[in-house]
Design a protein around this motif. Structure first.
Motif, PDB file in Angstrom:
ATOM      1  N   ASP A   1      22.148   1.092  -5.557  1.00 57.96           N
ATOM      2  CA  ASP A   1      22.086   2.541  -5.797  1.00 57.96           C
ATOM      3  C   ASP A   1      21.109   2.884  -6.920  1.00 57.96           C
ATOM      4  N   GLU A   2      20.952   1.995  -7.902  1.00 55.63           N
ATOM      5  CA  GLU A   2      19.969   2.214  -8.971  1.00 55.63           C
ATOM      6  C   GLU A   2      18.550   2.119  -8.409  1.00 55.63           C
ATOM      7  N   ILE A   3      18.328   1.158  -7.535  1.00 51.88           N
ATOM      8  CA  ILE A   3      17.009   1.000  -6.907  1.00 51.88           C
ATOM      9  C   ILE A   3      16.689   2.225  -6.062  1.00 51.88           C
ATOM     10  N   GLU A   4      17.645   2.652  -5.255  1.00 50.71           N
ATOM     11  CA  GLU A   4      17.468   3.822  -4.380  1.00 50.71           C
ATOM     12  C   GLU A   4      17.115   5.061  -5.197  1.00 50.71           C
ATOM     13  N   SER A   5      17.868   5.319  -6.226  1.00 52.11           N
ATOM     14  CA  SER A   5      17.644   6.485  -7.086  1.00 52.11           C
ATOM     15  C   SER A   5      16.284   6.399  -7.779  1.00 52.11           C
ATOM     16  N   PHE A   6      15.958   5.236  -8.297  1.00 47.61           N
ATOM     17  CA  PHE A   6      14.682   5.020  -8.987  1.00 47.61           C
ATOM     18  C   PHE A   6      13.507   5.308  -8.064  1.00 47.61           C
ATOM     19  N   LEU A   7      13.545   4.773  -6.841  1.00 46.75           N
ATOM     20  CA  LEU A   7      12.440   4.973  -5.903  1.00 46.75           C
ATOM     21  C   LEU A   7      12.303   6.428  -5.485  1.00 46.75           C
ATOM     22  N   GLN A   8      13.405   7.140  -5.373  1.00 42.89           N
ATOM     23  CA  GLN A   8      13.333   8.548  -4.990  1.00 42.89           C
ATOM     24  C   GLN A   8      12.789   9.416  -6.116  1.00 42.89           C
ATOM     25  N   GLU A   9      12.921   8.968  -7.357  1.00 41.63           N
ATOM     26  CA  GLU A   9      12.421   9.726  -8.512  1.00 41.63           C
ATOM     27  C   GLU A   9      10.948   9.460  -8.798  1.00 41.63           C
ATOM     28  N   GLN A  10      10.465   8.319  -8.402  1.00 39.45           N
ATOM     29  CA  GLN A  10       9.105   7.906  -8.744  1.00 39.45           C
ATOM     30  C   GLN A  10       8.105   8.400  -7.693  1.00 39.45           C
ATOM     31  N   GLY A  11       6.837   8.331  -8.031  1.00 42.95           N
ATOM     32  CA  GLY A  11       5.799   8.732  -7.092  1.00 42.95           C
ATOM     33  C   GLY A  11       4.529   7.927  -7.220  1.00 42.95           C
ATOM     34  N   LEU A  12       4.497   6.997  -8.187  1.00 37.61           N
ATOM     35  CA  LEU A  12       3.317   6.151  -8.381  1.00 37.61           C
ATOM     36  C   LEU A  12       3.726   4.691  -8.410  1.00 37.61           C
ATOM     37  N   GLY A  13       2.890   3.857  -7.837  1.00 39.10           N
ATOM     38  CA  GLY A  13       3.124   2.427  -7.869  1.00 39.10           C
ATOM     39  C   GLY A  13       1.810   1.690  -7.717  1.00 39.10           C
ATOM     40  N   VAL A  14       1.905   0.388  -7.587  1.00 43.24           N
ATOM     41  CA  VAL A  14       0.728  -0.451  -7.367  1.00 43.24           C
ATOM     42  C   VAL A  14       0.943  -1.168  -6.040  1.00 43.24           C
ATOM     43  N   LEU A  15       0.050  -0.913  -5.089  1.00 43.65           N
ATOM     44  CA  LEU A  15       0.135  -1.497  -3.759  1.00 43.65           C
ATOM     45  C   LEU A  15      -0.733  -2.738  -3.701  1.00 43.65           C
ATOM     46  N   GLY A  16      -0.144  -3.840  -3.236  1.00 43.17           N
ATOM     47  CA  GLY A  16      -0.877  -5.090  -3.071  1.00 43.17           C
ATOM     48  C   GLY A  16      -1.072  -5.390  -1.592  1.00 43.17           C
ATOM     49  N   ILE A  17      -2.332  -5.555  -1.202  1.00 45.73           N
ATOM     50  CA  ILE A  17      -2.681  -5.918   0.168  1.00 45.73           C
ATOM     51  C   ILE A  17      -3.610  -7.129   0.087  1.00 45.73           C
ATOM     52  N   ALA A  18      -3.753  -7.846   1.197  1.00 46.97           N
ATOM     53  CA  ALA A  18      -4.573  -9.057   1.153  1.00 46.97           C
ATOM     54  C   ALA A  18      -5.145  -9.369   2.523  1.00 46.97           C
ATOM     55  N   LYS A  19      -6.258 -10.084   2.502  1.00 47.26           N
ATOM     56  CA  LYS A  19      -6.910 -10.544   3.729  1.00 47.26           C
ATOM     57  C   LYS A  19      -7.481 -11.922   3.445  1.00 47.26           C
ATOM     58  N   GLU A  20      -7.089 -12.896   4.263  1.00 46.44           N
ATOM     59  CA  GLU A  20      -7.601 -14.255   4.140  1.00 46.44           C
ATOM     60  C   GLU A  20      -7.511 -14.782   2.709  1.00 46.44           C
ATOM     61  N   GLY A  21      -6.371 -14.544   2.070  1.00 47.28           N
ATOM     62  CA  GLY A  21      -6.142 -15.049   0.724  1.00 47.28           C
ATOM     63  C   GLY A  21      -6.767 -14.238  -0.388  1.00 47.28           C
ATOM     64  N   GLU A  22      -7.461 -13.158  -0.057  1.00 44.12           N
ATOM     65  CA  GLU A  22      -8.083 -12.307  -1.063  1.00 44.12           C
ATOM     66  C   GLU A  22      -7.166 -11.121  -1.340  1.00 44.12           C
ATOM     67  N   ALA A  23      -6.568 -11.091  -2.528  1.00 48.94           N
ATOM     68  CA  ALA A  23      -5.648 -10.021  -2.893  1.00 48.94           C
ATOM     69  C   ALA A  23      -6.415  -8.819  -3.439  1.00 48.94           C
ATOM     70  N   TYR A  24      -5.858  -7.652  -3.199  1.00 54.90           N
ATOM     71  CA  TYR A  24      -6.446  -6.407  -3.667  1.00 54.90           C
ATOM     72  C   TYR A  24      -5.289  -5.482  -4.031  1.00 54.90           C
ATOM     73  N   THR A  25      -5.270  -4.973  -5.250  1.00 53.42           N
ATOM     74  CA  THR A  25      -4.206  -4.062  -5.671  1.00 53.42           C
ATOM     75  C   THR A  25      -4.811  -2.730  -6.081  1.00 53.42           C
ATOM     76  N   ILE A  26      -4.066  -1.672  -5.760  1.00 51.28           N
ATOM     77  CA  ILE A  26      -4.540  -0.331  -6.083  1.00 51.28           C
ATOM     78  C   ILE A  26      -3.376   0.521  -6.572  1.00 51.28           C
ATOM     79  N   PRO A  27      -3.626   1.363  -7.583  1.00 53.30           N
ATOM     80  CA  PRO A  27      -2.604   2.343  -7.942  1.00 53.30           C
ATOM     81  C   PRO A  27      -2.533   3.363  -6.810  1.00 53.30           C
ATOM     82  N   ILE A  28      -1.320   3.771  -6.457  1.00 50.41           N
ATOM     83  CA  ILE A  28      -1.197   4.657  -5.301  1.00 50.41           C
ATOM     84  C   ILE A  28       0.026   5.559  -5.433  1.00 50.41           C
ATOM     85  N   ALA A  29      -0.111   6.777  -4.934  1.00 54.57           N
ATOM     86  CA  ALA A  29       1.027   7.687  -4.838  1.00 54.57           C
ATOM     87  C   ALA A  29       1.791   7.345  -3.564  1.00 54.57           C
ATOM     88  N   PHE A  30       3.122   7.467  -3.623  1.00 53.50           N
ATOM     89  CA  PHE A  30       3.946   7.145  -2.465  1.00 53.50           C
ATOM     90  C   PHE A  30       5.148   8.078  -2.411  1.00 53.50           C
TER      91      PHE A  30
END
Length: 154
Positions: free
Chosen positions: A12-41
């Motif tokens: 319930d703490e995780i659920e509440s926290f995620l509903q209150e927030q709007g910014l995070g860091v998204l990590g995506i990757a291709k062929e072992g190359e990681a890429y992270t970006i700040p993103i609104a969600f």
């Protein structure tokens, strides 16, 4: 993160926290190359997914990597001091939002994510393509360190 640092957040703490927030860091990757970006969600607890609005230019690295990413991660955190913080890490498949869900994505995003969107482009946003993505959550973990109340770290 070491299990010796902080305490595990309750669901319930995780659920509440995620509903209150709007910014995070998204990590995506291709062929072992990681890429992270700040993103609104926007988090949708009912359907267990997060929505993102990608604003894409002609040579978008995130656009080329997101289609190749098998498992993405989103890190959301709030930090006040070394003894007052929360963090949640979400992992899952990322894919383009189906047309049938676009209205739902935009509505949820307008409540939280729209306020958190950062103007980082030199041209008006209308000059860029907008593509909606969702993270279909397969795993959520959360930890925190609290001095006093667990309610808020700030």
């Amino acid at each position: 993160m070491s299990q010796d640092i902080g305490v595990e957040l309750e669901a319930d703490e995780i659920e509440s926290f995620l509903q209150e927030q709007g910014l995070g860091v998204l990590g995506i990757a291709k062929e072992g190359e990681a890429y992270t970006i700040p993103i609104a969600f926007a988090y949708d607890g009912d359907s267990h997914r997060c929505f993102f609005r990608f604003v894409i230019g002609e040579e978008s690295m995130k656009q080329s990597l997101v289609s190749e990413t098998e498992l993405a991660s989103l890190t959301v955190y709030e930090w006040a001091t070394p003894n007052q913080w929360k963090s949640v890490v979400i992992r899952g498949r990322i894919r383009q939002v189906p047309d049938a869900d676009l209205a739902e994505a935009a509505t949820l995003f307008s409540v939280v994510g729209e306020e958190a969107t950062l103007e980082v482009f030199n041209e008006p946003l209308s000059e860029y393509e907008t593509v909606w993505y969702e993270l279909d959550i397969s795993e959520i973990t959360g930890r925190g360190q609290f001095v006093g109340s667990r309610e808020s770290v700030v």
